[in-house]
Scaffold this motif. Structure first.
Motif, PDB file in Angstrom:
ATOM      1  N   LEU A 145      40.229  37.108  55.776  1.00 48.20           N
ATOM      2  CA  LEU A 145      39.822  38.813  56.424  1.00 48.20           C
ATOM      3  C   LEU A 145      38.725  38.635  56.660  1.00 48.20           C
ATOM      4  CD1 LEU A 145      42.108  39.362  52.794  1.00 48.20           C
ATOM      5  CD2 LEU A 145      43.197  38.467  55.223  1.00 48.20           C
ATOM      6  N   LEU A 146      38.621  39.780  57.484  1.00 50.47           N
ATOM      7  CA  LEU A 146      37.591  39.855  57.997  1.00 50.47           C
ATOM      8  C   LEU A 146      37.945  41.667  58.084  1.00 50.47           C
ATOM      9  CD1 LEU A 146      34.785  39.460  59.317  1.00 50.47           C
ATOM     10  CD2 LEU A 146      36.150  40.321  61.517  1.00 50.47           C
ATOM     11  N   VAL A 147      36.852  42.000  56.999  1.00 53.82           N
ATOM     12  CA  VAL A 147      36.798  43.838  56.013  1.00 53.82           C
ATOM     13  C   VAL A 147      35.764  44.416  56.439  1.00 53.82           C
ATOM     14  CG1 VAL A 147      37.737  45.114  54.321  1.00 53.82           C
ATOM     15  CG2 VAL A 147      37.925  42.247  54.327  1.00 53.82           C
ATOM     16  N   LYS A 148      36.081  45.526  57.159  1.00 56.77           N
ATOM     17  CA  LYS A 148      34.958  46.875  56.683  1.00 56.77           C
ATOM     18  C   LYS A 148      35.900  47.932  56.157  1.00 56.77           C
ATOM     19  CE  LYS A 148      33.063  46.167  61.640  1.00 56.77           C
ATOM     20  NZ  LYS A 148      32.793  46.760  63.023  1.00 56.77           N
ATOM     21  N   ASN A 149      35.156  47.971  55.430  1.00 57.93           N
ATOM     22  CA  ASN A 149      35.422  49.410  54.324  1.00 57.93           C
ATOM     23  C   ASN A 149      34.477  50.860  54.571  1.00 57.93           C
ATOM     24  OD1 ASN A 149      36.157  50.770  51.652  1.00 57.93           O
ATOM     25  ND2 ASN A 149      35.402  49.425  50.758  1.00 57.93           N
ATOM     26  N   ARG A 150      35.298  51.411  54.352  1.00 61.84           N
ATOM     27  CA  ARG A 150      34.800  52.719  55.545  1.00 61.84           C
ATOM     28  C   ARG A 150      35.305  53.640  54.323  1.00 61.84           C
ATOM     29  NH1 ARG A 150      36.601  50.965  60.782  1.00 61.84           N
ATOM     30  NH2 ARG A 150      34.529  50.434  62.187  1.00 61.84           N
ATOM     31  N   ASN A 151      35.862  53.190  52.866  1.00 64.87           N
ATOM     32  CA  ASN A 151      36.332  54.533  52.576  1.00 64.87           C
ATOM     33  C   ASN A 151      37.395  55.652  53.152  1.00 64.87           C
ATOM     34  OD1 ASN A 151      33.795  54.293  50.715  1.00 64.87           O
ATOM     35  ND2 ASN A 151      35.248  53.258  50.087  1.00 64.87           N
ATOM     36  N   ALA A 152      37.739  54.702  54.176  1.00 64.91           N
ATOM     37  CA  ALA A 152      38.973  55.745  54.513  1.00 64.91           C
ATOM     38  C   ALA A 152      40.436  55.702  53.940  1.00 64.91           C
ATOM     39  CB  ALA A 152      38.950  55.320  56.553  1.00 64.91           C
ATOM     40  N   GLU A 153      40.702  57.078  54.565  1.00 67.15           N
ATOM     41  CA  GLU A 153      42.465  57.189  53.838  1.00 67.15           C
ATOM     42  C   GLU A 153      43.281  56.191  54.351  1.00 67.15           C
ATOM     43  OE1 GLU A 153      43.896  61.293  54.867  1.00 67.15           O
ATOM     44  OE2 GLU A 153      42.408  61.656  56.366  1.00 67.15           O
ATOM     45  N   ALA A 154      42.862  55.386  55.419  1.00 68.05           N
ATOM     46  CA  ALA A 154      44.462  55.048  55.947  1.00 68.05           C
ATOM     47  C   ALA A 154      43.060  53.142  56.397  1.00 68.05           C
ATOM     48  CB  ALA A 154      45.093  55.735  56.969  1.00 68.05           C
ATOM     49  N   THR A 155      44.301  52.621  56.229  1.00 72.18           N
ATOM     50  CA  THR A 155      43.519  51.251  57.253  1.00 72.18           C
ATOM     51  C   THR A 155      44.310  50.519  57.706  1.00 72.18           C
ATOM     52  OG1 THR A 155      43.004  51.220  54.700  1.00 72.18           O
ATOM     53  CG2 THR A 155      42.916  49.275  56.059  1.00 72.18           C
ATOM     54  N   PHE A 156      43.525  50.472  58.802  1.00 71.54           N
ATOM     55  CA  PHE A 156      44.193  49.435  59.962  1.00 71.54           C
ATOM     56  C   PHE A 156      44.601  47.463  59.819  1.00 71.54           C
ATOM     57  CE2 PHE A 156      43.554  46.854  64.286  1.00 71.54           C
ATOM     58  CZ  PHE A 156      44.417  47.326  64.663  1.00 71.54           C
ATOM     59  N   TYR A 157      45.763  46.805  60.352  1.00 74.22           N
ATOM     60  CA  TYR A 157      45.686  45.518  59.590  1.00 74.22           C
ATOM     61  C   TYR A 157      45.804  45.078  61.295  1.00 74.22           C
ATOM     62  CZ  TYR A 157      45.313  46.342  54.360  1.00 74.22           C
ATOM     63  OH  TYR A 157      45.745  46.632  53.326  1.00 74.22           O
ATOM     64  N   GLY A 158      45.063  44.117  61.108  1.00 70.59           N
ATOM     65  CA  GLY A 158      45.634  43.064  62.094  1.00 70.59           C
ATOM     66  C   GLY A 158      45.353  42.230  62.745  1.00 70.59           C
ATOM     67  N   PHE A 159      47.323  41.212  62.809  1.00 70.51           N
ATOM     68  CA  PHE A 159      47.015  40.141  63.207  1.00 70.51           C
ATOM     69  C   PHE A 159      47.153  39.538  64.549  1.00 70.51           C
ATOM     70  CE2 PHE A 159      49.275  42.966  59.461  1.00 70.51           C
ATOM     71  CZ  PHE A 159      49.487  41.807  58.593  1.00 70.51           C
ATOM     72  N   HIS A 160      46.819  38.486  64.375  1.00 67.71           N
ATOM     73  CA  HIS A 160      46.241  38.151  66.028  1.00 67.71           C
ATOM     74  C   HIS A 160      47.506  36.975  66.526  1.00 67.71           C
ATOM     75  CE1 HIS A 160      46.637  34.073  63.925  1.00 67.71           C
ATOM     76  NE2 HIS A 160      45.561  33.937  63.080  1.00 67.71           N
ATOM     77  N   ALA A 161      47.715  37.309  67.638  1.00 69.82           N
ATOM     78  CA  ALA A 161      47.826  36.051  68.001  1.00 69.82           C
ATOM     79  C   ALA A 161      48.597  34.954  67.990  1.00 69.82           C
ATOM     80  CB  ALA A 161      48.531  37.068  69.988  1.00 69.82           C
ATOM     81  N   ALA A 162      49.147  33.516  68.329  1.00 72.19           N
ATOM     82  CA  ALA A 162      48.693  32.235  68.778  1.00 72.19           C
ATOM     83  C   ALA A 162      47.765  31.752  69.617  1.00 72.19           C
ATOM     84  CB  ALA A 162      50.340  31.635  69.367  1.00 72.19           C
ATOM     85  N   GLN A 163      46.896  31.101  68.884  1.00 75.08           N
ATOM     86  CA  GLN A 163      46.255  29.979  69.806  1.00 75.08           C
ATOM     87  C   GLN A 163      46.344  30.062  70.778  1.00 75.08           C
ATOM     88  OE1 GLN A 163      43.102  29.517  69.026  1.00 75.08           O
ATOM     89  NE2 GLN A 163      43.021  28.989  66.852  1.00 75.08           N
ATOM     90  N   SER A 164      45.353  29.862  71.850  1.00 78.31           N
ATOM     91  CA  SER A 164      46.325  29.342  72.993  1.00 78.31           C
ATOM     92  C   SER A 164      46.236  27.659  73.414  1.00 78.31           C
ATOM     93  CB  SER A 164      45.340  29.290  74.593  1.00 78.31           C
ATOM     94  OG  SER A 164      45.083  29.269  75.287  1.00 78.31           O
ATOM     95  N   PRO A 165      47.397  27.314  73.618  1.00 79.16           N
ATOM     96  CA  PRO A 165      47.465  26.341  73.999  1.00 79.16           C
ATOM     97  C   PRO A 165      47.053  25.735  74.766  1.00 79.16           C
ATOM     98  CG  PRO A 165      49.160  27.113  75.452  1.00 79.16           C
ATOM     99  CD  PRO A 165      48.106  28.717  74.594  1.00 79.16           C
ATOM    100  N   VAL A 166      45.982  26.202  75.616  1.00 76.57           N
ATOM    101  CA  VAL A 166      44.618  25.139  76.742  1.00 76.57           C
ATOM    102  C   VAL A 166      43.421  24.728  75.559  1.00 76.57           C
ATOM    103  CG1 VAL A 166      43.674  25.773  78.100  1.00 76.57           C
ATOM    104  CG2 VAL A 166      45.811  26.225  78.625  1.00 76.57           C
ATOM    105  N   THR A 167      43.196  25.870  74.924  1.00 80.42           N
ATOM    106  CA  THR A 167      41.793  25.846  74.133  1.00 80.42           C
ATOM    107  C   THR A 167      42.073  26.156  72.804  1.00 80.42           C
ATOM    108  OG1 THR A 167      41.806  28.212  74.931  1.00 80.42           O
ATOM    109  CG2 THR A 167      40.411  26.501  76.083  1.00 80.42           C
ATOM    110  N   ARG A 168      41.893  25.636  72.200  1.00 78.08           N
ATOM    111  CA  ARG A 168      41.375  26.271  70.642  1.00 78.08           C
ATOM    112  C   ARG A 168      40.978  26.865  69.830  1.00 78.08           C
ATOM    113  NH1 ARG A 168      44.860  24.984  65.552  1.00 78.08           N
ATOM    114  NH2 ARG A 168      43.644  25.202  64.019  1.00 78.08           N
ATOM    115  N   GLN A 169      40.090  27.994  69.362  1.00 77.07           N
ATOM    116  CA  GLN A 169      39.097  27.805  68.553  1.00 77.07           C
ATOM    117  C   GLN A 169      38.981  28.180  67.706  1.00 77.07           C
ATOM    118  OE1 GLN A 169      37.945  32.021  69.381  1.00 77.07           O
ATOM    119  NE2 GLN A 169      39.349  32.200  71.330  1.00 77.07           N
ATOM    120  N   PRO A 170      37.832  28.158  66.988  1.00 73.67           N
ATOM    121  CA  PRO A 170      37.367  27.662  65.689  1.00 73.67           C
ATOM    122  C   PRO A 170      38.253  28.239  64.680  1.00 73.67           C
ATOM    123  CG  PRO A 170      35.446  27.249  66.219  1.00 73.67           C
ATOM    124  CD  PRO A 170      36.509  27.806  67.216  1.00 73.67           C
TER     125      PRO A 170
END
Length: 285
Positions: free
Chosen positions: A46-71
């Protein structure tokens, strides 16, 4: 731990905090940085930025590229996440399984019961940040996760998600079921995916902002089946519960440009929390 895939933690910053699930659920504060929940054979990052805000953005990534794979860990959403909200970007633990696994729809694997654990983890994050609302965002497989994990009070903003996995490319599914669930043959994979990978069986909750490229077979294979289940139109519109945006963003499975996604998310944040107040307005309450 030596994983069968390349890892790189340093590119996400110097602060890396590692916990077991029980240790994470026992935390009394949440620091910003890279948070690793260790399942042994895989990790939930989890890559977290805690701003003590009243709402949270949760981000989910797409599939890794079939051409290049990142670590791994792998994150998407930093350009879209509004600074007004806490930010939690999620890396799919199934990417740790094998080089051939490039997508797992955040449905977990034999080492990590993510559909059971992630709601508890998100509840804990909200408790530690003081947030009461969530905006869940994702492209493609990440959009699938955003729909799956949203609650009644949440908003999900999704781009070209898969809602019925058996209608998706079998060659992308099979590495995940083979290495993640020990289901190498076609029939067991088909029945397994039909059971856990169909959002019509557990319809998404909350407000849905559904962005779909017109030049994508997902219009008929993914959008139409979910719309029928929800009883909503496949024509653009917004009934308050379901907003459909049909766009011309290129040929195939192409999401809207980042600036378009930013604007869509910003509009939903304002709808959720009201207009952003300036410094003196905040000072005056």
């Amino acid at each position: 731990m030596n994983f069968p895939v390349e890892t790189d933690y340093g590119r996400w910053g110097r602060r890396c905090m590692r916990h077991t699930l029980d240790e994470f659920l026992a935390l009394d504060r949440l620091k910003s940085g890279l948070v690793i929940i260790d399942y042994g054979e895989v990790e939930l990052a989890l890559l977290v930025k805690n701003r003590n805000a009243e709402a949270t953005f949760y981000g989910f990534h797409a599939a890794q590229s079939p051409v290049t794979r990142q670590p791994v860990p792998y994150f998407q959403g930093r350009r879209v996440a509004p600074k007004r909200l806490n930010q939690v970007l999620v890396s799919d633990p199934s990417l740790y399984l094998h080089e051939d696994v490039r997508v797992g729809w955040f449905l977990g694997n034999k080492y990590c019961p993510l559909t059971e654990d992630l709601p508890k983890i998100m509840d804990k994050i909200d408790a530690l940040t003081g947030a009461s609302r969530r905006l869940l965002w994702g492209n493609s497989a990440g959009g699938t996760a955003a729909l799956r994990y949203a609650r009644d009070e949440d908003v999900s903003v999704v781009m070209n998600p898969q809602t019925v996995l058996i209608n998706f490319t079998f060659g992308r599914i099979r590495p995940w079921t083979q290495h993640g669930w020990d289901r190498p043959d076609h029939d067991s994979t088909w029945f397994f995916v039909d059971e856990i990978g169909d959002l019509r069986k557990t319809p998404p909750k909350g407000r849905i902002v559904y962005c779909q490229n017109l030049h994508d077979d997902h219009v008929t294979l993914q959008l139409a089946p979910l719309a029928e289940t929800l009883g909503v139109s496949t024509e653009p519109g917004d009934d308050g519960r379901f907003k459909l945006i049909l766009g011309d963003w290129g040929k195939g499975h192409i999401p809207p440009p980042s600036d378009v996604q930013q604007a869509i998310v910003a509009e939903e944040v304002e709808r959720m929390l009201g207009p952003k107040k300036g410094f003196f307005a905040r000072l005056l309450g």
